[in-house]
Design an enzyme around this catalytic site. Structure first.
Site, mmCIF file in Angstrom:
data_model
loop_
_atom_site.group_PDB
_atom_site.id
_atom_site.type_symbol
_atom_site.label_atom_id
_atom_site.label_comp_id
_atom_site.label_asym_id
_atom_site.label_seq_id
_atom_site.Cartn_x
_atom_site.Cartn_y
_atom_site.Cartn_z
ATOM 1 N N ASN A 83 0.834 -1.185 0.000
ATOM 2 C CA ASN A 83 0.000 0.000 0.000
ATOM 3 C C ASN A 83 0.881 1.252 0.000
ATOM 4 O OD1 ASN A 83 -2.348 1.667 0.349
ATOM 5 N ND2 ASN A 83 -3.348 -0.055 1.359
ATOM 6 N N HIS A 113 23.573 2.319 11.906
ATOM 7 C CA HIS A 113 24.651 3.271 12.199
ATOM 8 C C HIS A 113 25.354 2.884 13.492
ATOM 9 C CE1 HIS A 113 23.217 5.872 8.992
ATOM 10 N NE2 HIS A 113 22.001 5.538 9.404
ATOM 11 N N GLY A 139 -0.414 -1.822 8.729
ATOM 12 C CA GLY A 139 0.073 -0.466 8.502
ATOM 13 C C GLY A 139 1.026 0.014 9.582
ATOM 14 N N ALA A 157 -0.563 -3.940 13.080
ATOM 15 C CA ALA A 157 -0.267 -2.546 12.759
ATOM 16 C C ALA A 157 0.520 -1.876 13.875
ATOM 17 C CB ALA A 157 -1.570 -1.792 12.514
ATOM 18 N N ARG A 180 0.195 -15.200 19.258
ATOM 19 C CA ARG A 180 -0.357 -16.554 19.238
ATOM 20 C C ARG A 180 0.137 -17.290 18.001
ATOM 21 N NH1 ARG A 180 -4.833 -17.712 15.961
ATOM 22 N NH2 ARG A 180 -5.797 -15.937 14.959
#
Length: 182
Positions: A83, A113, A139, A157, A180
């Protein structure tokens, strides 16, 4: 050993070395072109990514805006979907299996870094990222350097994936942890 070879070997390297920096700029320009053309000409957009990435499946769909560092370190499998606002910092190999679905605003960061401030001013390093088959990533997920995600995984998300994830699990959180089994 060249700076590019050091980068791909997960050694400290100078990302500002001219030939490496020019490869980065080339990929950034292709990403801009892709983001500007894809919705009007999906075939042209996908051809740009086929030429940029190390390897793609036949069927893939990446919604704009998409950004990467080099492109030549990215491999995506069949039926890959991402997306909006996918970011892949591919200063090392970033590999996605088949049937991977990625929600909006996700980042895969092979770049790292040093902790030492004096070294960090001049050099960086990278570690590969691998995502298995049949993975669904929600997301706003952040995947950090060196992580391997197994097959048949669901990542909730907002998760920050700092360590390897085994196959056949649902995971979530910051840091990401197994919720789970599937």
């Amino acid at each position: 050993m060249t700076e590019k070879e050091k980068m791909l070997n997960s050694e400290l390297y100078n990302s500002n070395e001219p030939s490496l920096f020019n490869e980065l700029l080339k990929a950034k320009k292709i990403c801009v072109e892709y983001n500007n053309v894809f919705l009007n000409d999906m075939d042209k957009g996908n051809e740009l990514l086929r030429n940029l990435f190390e390897k793609t499946g036949k069927e893939f769909f990446i919604m704009p805006n998409f950004h990467c560092d080099y492109g030549f370190n990215i491999t995506i499998g069949e039926k890959f979907y991402a997306n909006h606002n996918l970011v892949i910092l591919d200063c090392n190999k970033v590999t996605f299996g088949d049937n991977v679905f990625i929600g909006p605003n996700c980042g895969f960061y092979a770049a790292a870094h040093p902790i030492d401030k004096d070294v960090r001013k001049e050099l960086e390093f990278s570690k590969p990222i691998t995502v298995g088959n049949d993975v669904w990533i929600g997301g706003n997920v952040c995947v950090l350097p060196g992580v391997t995600i197994g097959d048949n995984v669901v990542i909730g998300a907002g998760s920050v994936v700092t360590k390897d994830i085994p196959s056949n699990v649902v995971v979530a959180g910051n840091p990401c942890r197994v919720i789970r089994n599937i």
